[in-house]
Design a protein around this motif. Structure first.
Motif, PDB file in Angstrom:
ATOM      1  N   ILE A 195       0.858  -1.189   0.000  1.00  0.00           N
ATOM      2  CA  ILE A 195       0.000   0.000   0.000  1.00  0.00           C
ATOM      3  C   ILE A 195       0.895   1.240   0.000  1.00  0.00           C
ATOM      4  O   ILE A 195       1.755   1.403   0.866  1.00  0.00           O
ATOM      5  CB  ILE A 195      -0.888   0.035   1.263  1.00  0.00           C
ATOM      6  CG1 ILE A 195      -1.595  -1.309   1.481  1.00  0.00           C
ATOM      7  CG2 ILE A 195      -1.890   1.168   1.183  1.00  0.00           C
ATOM      8  CD1 ILE A 195      -2.147  -1.467   2.881  1.00  0.00           C
ATOM      9  N   TRP A 196       0.658   2.118  -0.972  1.00  0.00           N
ATOM     10  CA  TRP A 196       1.395   3.376  -1.045  1.00  0.00           C
ATOM     11  C   TRP A 196       0.420   4.534  -0.903  1.00  0.00           C
ATOM     12  O   TRP A 196      -0.625   4.550  -1.555  1.00  0.00           O
ATOM     13  CB  TRP A 196       2.107   3.515  -2.397  1.00  0.00           C
ATOM     14  CG  TRP A 196       3.111   2.452  -2.684  1.00  0.00           C
ATOM     15  CD1 TRP A 196       2.948   1.363  -3.486  1.00  0.00           C
ATOM     16  CD2 TRP A 196       4.438   2.367  -2.181  1.00  0.00           C
ATOM     17  NE1 TRP A 196       4.086   0.615  -3.503  1.00  0.00           N
ATOM     18  CE2 TRP A 196       5.025   1.202  -2.719  1.00  0.00           C
ATOM     19  CE3 TRP A 196       5.195   3.173  -1.319  1.00  0.00           C
ATOM     20  CZ2 TRP A 196       6.322   0.824  -2.431  1.00  0.00           C
ATOM     21  CZ3 TRP A 196       6.490   2.797  -1.029  1.00  0.00           C
ATOM     22  CH2 TRP A 196       7.051   1.637  -1.585  1.00  0.00           C
ATOM     23  N   ARG A 197       0.791   5.504  -0.080  1.00  0.00           N
ATOM     24  CA  ARG A 197      -0.029   6.703   0.027  1.00  0.00           C
ATOM     25  C   ARG A 197       0.426   7.659  -1.059  1.00  0.00           C
ATOM     26  O   ARG A 197       1.542   8.171  -1.027  1.00  0.00           O
ATOM     27  CB  ARG A 197       0.133   7.324   1.411  1.00  0.00           C
ATOM     28  CG  ARG A 197      -0.948   8.331   1.715  1.00  0.00           C
ATOM     29  CD  ARG A 197      -1.116   8.511   3.201  1.00  0.00           C
ATOM     30  NE  ARG A 197      -1.437   7.258   3.878  1.00  0.00           N
ATOM     31  CZ  ARG A 197      -2.610   6.652   3.834  1.00  0.00           C
ATOM     32  NH1 ARG A 197      -3.583   7.196   3.130  1.00  0.00           N
ATOM     33  NH2 ARG A 197      -2.822   5.527   4.467  1.00  0.00           N
ATOM     34  N   GLU A 206      -5.969   1.446   7.647  1.00  0.00           N
ATOM     35  CA  GLU A 206      -5.206   2.162   6.630  1.00  0.00           C
ATOM     36  C   GLU A 206      -6.028   2.400   5.367  1.00  0.00           C
ATOM     37  O   GLU A 206      -5.833   3.378   4.656  1.00  0.00           O
ATOM     38  CB  GLU A 206      -3.930   1.388   6.272  1.00  0.00           C
ATOM     39  CG  GLU A 206      -2.840   1.448   7.315  1.00  0.00           C
ATOM     40  CD  GLU A 206      -2.251   2.844   7.459  1.00  0.00           C
ATOM     41  OE1 GLU A 206      -2.250   3.594   6.457  1.00  0.00           O
ATOM     42  OE2 GLU A 206      -1.804   3.188   8.558  1.00  0.00           O
ATOM     43  N   PHE A 207      -6.944   1.496   5.071  1.00  0.00           N
ATOM     44  CA  PHE A 207      -7.686   1.584   3.818  1.00  0.00           C
ATOM     45  C   PHE A 207      -8.778   2.656   3.842  1.00  0.00           C
ATOM     46  O   PHE A 207      -9.425   2.901   2.824  1.00  0.00           O
ATOM     47  CB  PHE A 207      -8.288   0.222   3.471  1.00  0.00           C
ATOM     48  CG  PHE A 207      -7.244  -0.829   3.236  1.00  0.00           C
ATOM     49  CD1 PHE A 207      -6.381  -0.739   2.160  1.00  0.00           C
ATOM     50  CD2 PHE A 207      -7.112  -1.905   4.094  1.00  0.00           C
ATOM     51  CE1 PHE A 207      -5.406  -1.690   1.943  1.00  0.00           C
ATOM     52  CE2 PHE A 207      -6.145  -2.872   3.897  1.00  0.00           C
ATOM     53  CZ  PHE A 207      -5.291  -2.761   2.809  1.00  0.00           C
ATOM     54  N   SER A 208      -8.981   3.285   4.979  1.00  0.00           N
ATOM     55  CA  SER A 208      -9.982   4.345   5.062  1.00  0.00           C
ATOM     56  C   SER A 208      -9.397   5.705   4.710  1.00  0.00           C
ATOM     57  O   SER A 208     -10.127   6.687   4.631  1.00  0.00           O
ATOM     58  CB  SER A 208     -10.581   4.392   6.474  1.00  0.00           C
ATOM     59  OG  SER A 208      -9.584   4.739   7.427  1.00  0.00           O
ATOM     60  N   ARG A 209      -8.084   5.768   4.488  1.00  0.00           N
ATOM     61  CA  ARG A 209      -7.417   7.050   4.243  1.00  0.00           C
ATOM     62  C   ARG A 209      -6.890   7.086   2.811  1.00  0.00           C
ATOM     63  O   ARG A 209      -5.750   6.746   2.543  1.00  0.00           O
ATOM     64  CB  ARG A 209      -6.278   7.236   5.253  1.00  0.00           C
ATOM     65  CG  ARG A 209      -6.736   7.289   6.711  1.00  0.00           C
ATOM     66  CD  ARG A 209      -5.577   7.109   7.671  1.00  0.00           C
ATOM     67  NE  ARG A 209      -4.478   8.031   7.370  1.00  0.00           N
ATOM     68  CZ  ARG A 209      -3.205   7.722   7.568  1.00  0.00           C
ATOM     69  NH1 ARG A 209      -2.859   6.529   8.033  1.00  0.00           N
ATOM     70  NH2 ARG A 209      -2.266   8.602   7.291  1.00  0.00           N
ATOM     71  N   LYS A 210      -7.749   7.454   1.877  1.00  0.00           N
ATOM     72  CA  LYS A 210      -7.347   7.537   0.480  1.00  0.00           C
ATOM     73  C   LYS A 210      -6.827   8.952   0.168  1.00  0.00           C
ATOM     74  O   LYS A 210      -7.140   9.880   0.909  1.00  0.00           O
ATOM     75  CB  LYS A 210      -8.537   7.163  -0.420  1.00  0.00           C
ATOM     76  CG  LYS A 210      -8.999   5.726  -0.238  1.00  0.00           C
ATOM     77  CD  LYS A 210      -9.979   5.323  -1.324  1.00  0.00           C
ATOM     78  CE  LYS A 210     -11.354   5.830  -1.043  1.00  0.00           C
ATOM     79  NZ  LYS A 210     -12.205   4.947  -0.279  1.00  0.00           N
ATOM     80  N   PRO A 211      -6.041   9.142  -0.920  1.00  0.00           N
ATOM     81  CA  PRO A 211      -5.792   8.204  -2.008  1.00  0.00           C
ATOM     82  C   PRO A 211      -4.704   7.185  -1.682  1.00  0.00           C
ATOM     83  O   PRO A 211      -3.719   7.505  -1.011  1.00  0.00           O
ATOM     84  CB  PRO A 211      -5.350   9.117  -3.159  1.00  0.00           C
ATOM     85  CG  PRO A 211      -4.721  10.294  -2.476  1.00  0.00           C
ATOM     86  CD  PRO A 211      -5.492  10.495  -1.208  1.00  0.00           C
ATOM     87  N   LEU A 213      -2.394   3.977  -3.601  1.00  0.00           N
ATOM     88  CA  LEU A 213      -1.985   3.189  -4.753  1.00  0.00           C
ATOM     89  C   LEU A 213      -1.579   1.820  -4.230  1.00  0.00           C
ATOM     90  O   LEU A 213      -0.827   1.724  -3.254  1.00  0.00           O
ATOM     91  CB  LEU A 213      -0.804   3.836  -5.464  1.00  0.00           C
ATOM     92  CG  LEU A 213      -0.327   3.153  -6.751  1.00  0.00           C
ATOM     93  CD1 LEU A 213      -1.315   3.404  -7.882  1.00  0.00           C
ATOM     94  CD2 LEU A 213       1.056   3.662  -7.157  1.00  0.00           C
ATOM     95  N   ILE A 214      -2.092   0.763  -4.858  1.00  0.00           N
ATOM     96  CA  ILE A 214      -1.850  -0.585  -4.334  1.00  0.00           C
ATOM     97  C   ILE A 214      -1.193  -1.453  -5.400  1.00  0.00           C
ATOM     98  O   ILE A 214      -1.634  -1.492  -6.553  1.00  0.00           O
ATOM     99  CB  ILE A 214      -3.166  -1.219  -3.853  1.00  0.00           C
ATOM    100  CG1 ILE A 214      -3.707  -0.422  -2.665  1.00  0.00           C
ATOM    101  CG2 ILE A 214      -2.957  -2.683  -3.467  1.00  0.00           C
ATOM    102  CD1 ILE A 214      -4.961  -0.979  -2.052  1.00  0.00           C
TER     103      ILE A 214
END
Length: 301
Positions: free
Chosen positions: A22-24, A80-85, A87-88
């Motif tokens: 997971i990349w922010r 962690e998946f609730s804070r977009k954007p 890149l996966i």
């Protein structure tokens, strides 16, 4: 695809592995540029867990899709998946060696408890943010070529014009003075390319531009029993145009083959030496059981 005893036996010879990173990512700059490469080294890695995935790719402008289900993520990782954007990256392979399966933007995530287990579903789109949000705004006072306009469109979302398009002489045609490229990138690409017989798609977040009669030039993949083909190619119905029918090929997981790739299929059902263009791909996998396969739709070149 039904799994017969021979296929099941071959699957058991290998240890499956998969990894999700997971990349922010950055948000667009005022100029509209998306910059997913400058994400630093703070990627969150998820591996050594049950990871299931289903990927569908094609040559249309709509984003390719990938659904990933991960079992028993920690509460912190689920959050962690609730804070977009975000890149996966999804990677998968055999015997500890991972190969790139999919790169895409997360557009949906949900976790639910099933008995004592937690199941987290991730849904991604290939180039999803560019497709839905990237815009271009460029005017040209004098005459300009279609190729230059395409360069500027690609530059607007941080990419170069693909090499095969740079050398395409039919796109050196000059457009009328006062040309304006303004609006969503997806619409402008289609508007410029369609009159010359080109279409575009995103493959692992990189724009690909091809004619219907053209394949990418990144080598030819050989498909045979030795490289993982399962059974024989299956012919579809003959198109009304009278052109040769598309074919479906099943094989063990082979993520490097993308829509637009060239493949050579070695099978008793086909004459030797024919080269095909890949129209679509599907990948299905589960690190713990069942599927670990790729299905290709191909047509003769």
């Amino acid at each position: 695809m039904a799994i017969n005893k021979e296929v099941e036996s071959r699957l058991r010879q290998f240890k499956r592995n998969a990894k999700v990173t997971i990349w922010r990512t950055t948000t667009p700059t005022p100029g509209g540029v998306f910059d997913p490469e400058k994400t630093g080294t703070n990627g969150i890695v998820i591996e050594d867990m049950r990871i299931e995935f289903e990927i569908e790719r094609n040559l249309t402008k709509n984003p390719n899709t990938c659904d990933v289900t991960i079992t028993n993520l920690s509460e912190a990782s689920r959050a962690e998946f609730s804070r977009k954007p975000l890149l996966i990256n999804l990677e998968a392979g055999y015997d500890g060696i991972n190969r790139l399966m999919f790169v895409g933007d997360l557009h949906y995530a949900a976790s639910e408890q099933k008995g004592t287990d937690w199941s987290t579903l991730l849904q991604m789109g290939d180039g999803d943010r560019i497709h839905h949000s990237a815009k271009v705004s460029k005017s040209y006072n004098g005459t300009v070529t279609a190729k230059q306009v395409l360069r500027d469109i690609c530059k607007s979302f941080g990419q170069d014009l693909p090499a095969n398009v740079e050398v395409a002489t039919d796109l050196d045609v000059r457009l009328e003075g006062g040309t304006i490229s303004f609006g969503r990138v997806r619409d402008e690409l289609t508007s410029i390319l369609a009159p010359y017989g080109y279409s575009w798609s995103f493959q692992n977040c990189k724009v690909q531009i091809l004619k219907d009669t053209e394949a990418n030039r990144n080598g030819v993949f050989v498909i045979s029993e030795e490289t993982g083909m399962i059974g024989t190619p299956e012919f579809g119905s003959t198109p009304r145009s009278g052109k040769p029918p598309h074919m479906t090929v099943n094989m063990f997981l082979f993520p490097e083959i993308l829509p637009g790739s060239r493949v050579k299929v070695i099978s008793k059902a086909l004459a030797d030496g024919n080269i095909f263009k890949v129209i679509s791909t599907k990948h299905r996998g589960d690190t713990h059981a069942g599927d670990w396969f790729t299905t290709l739709e191909i047509k003769p070149l």
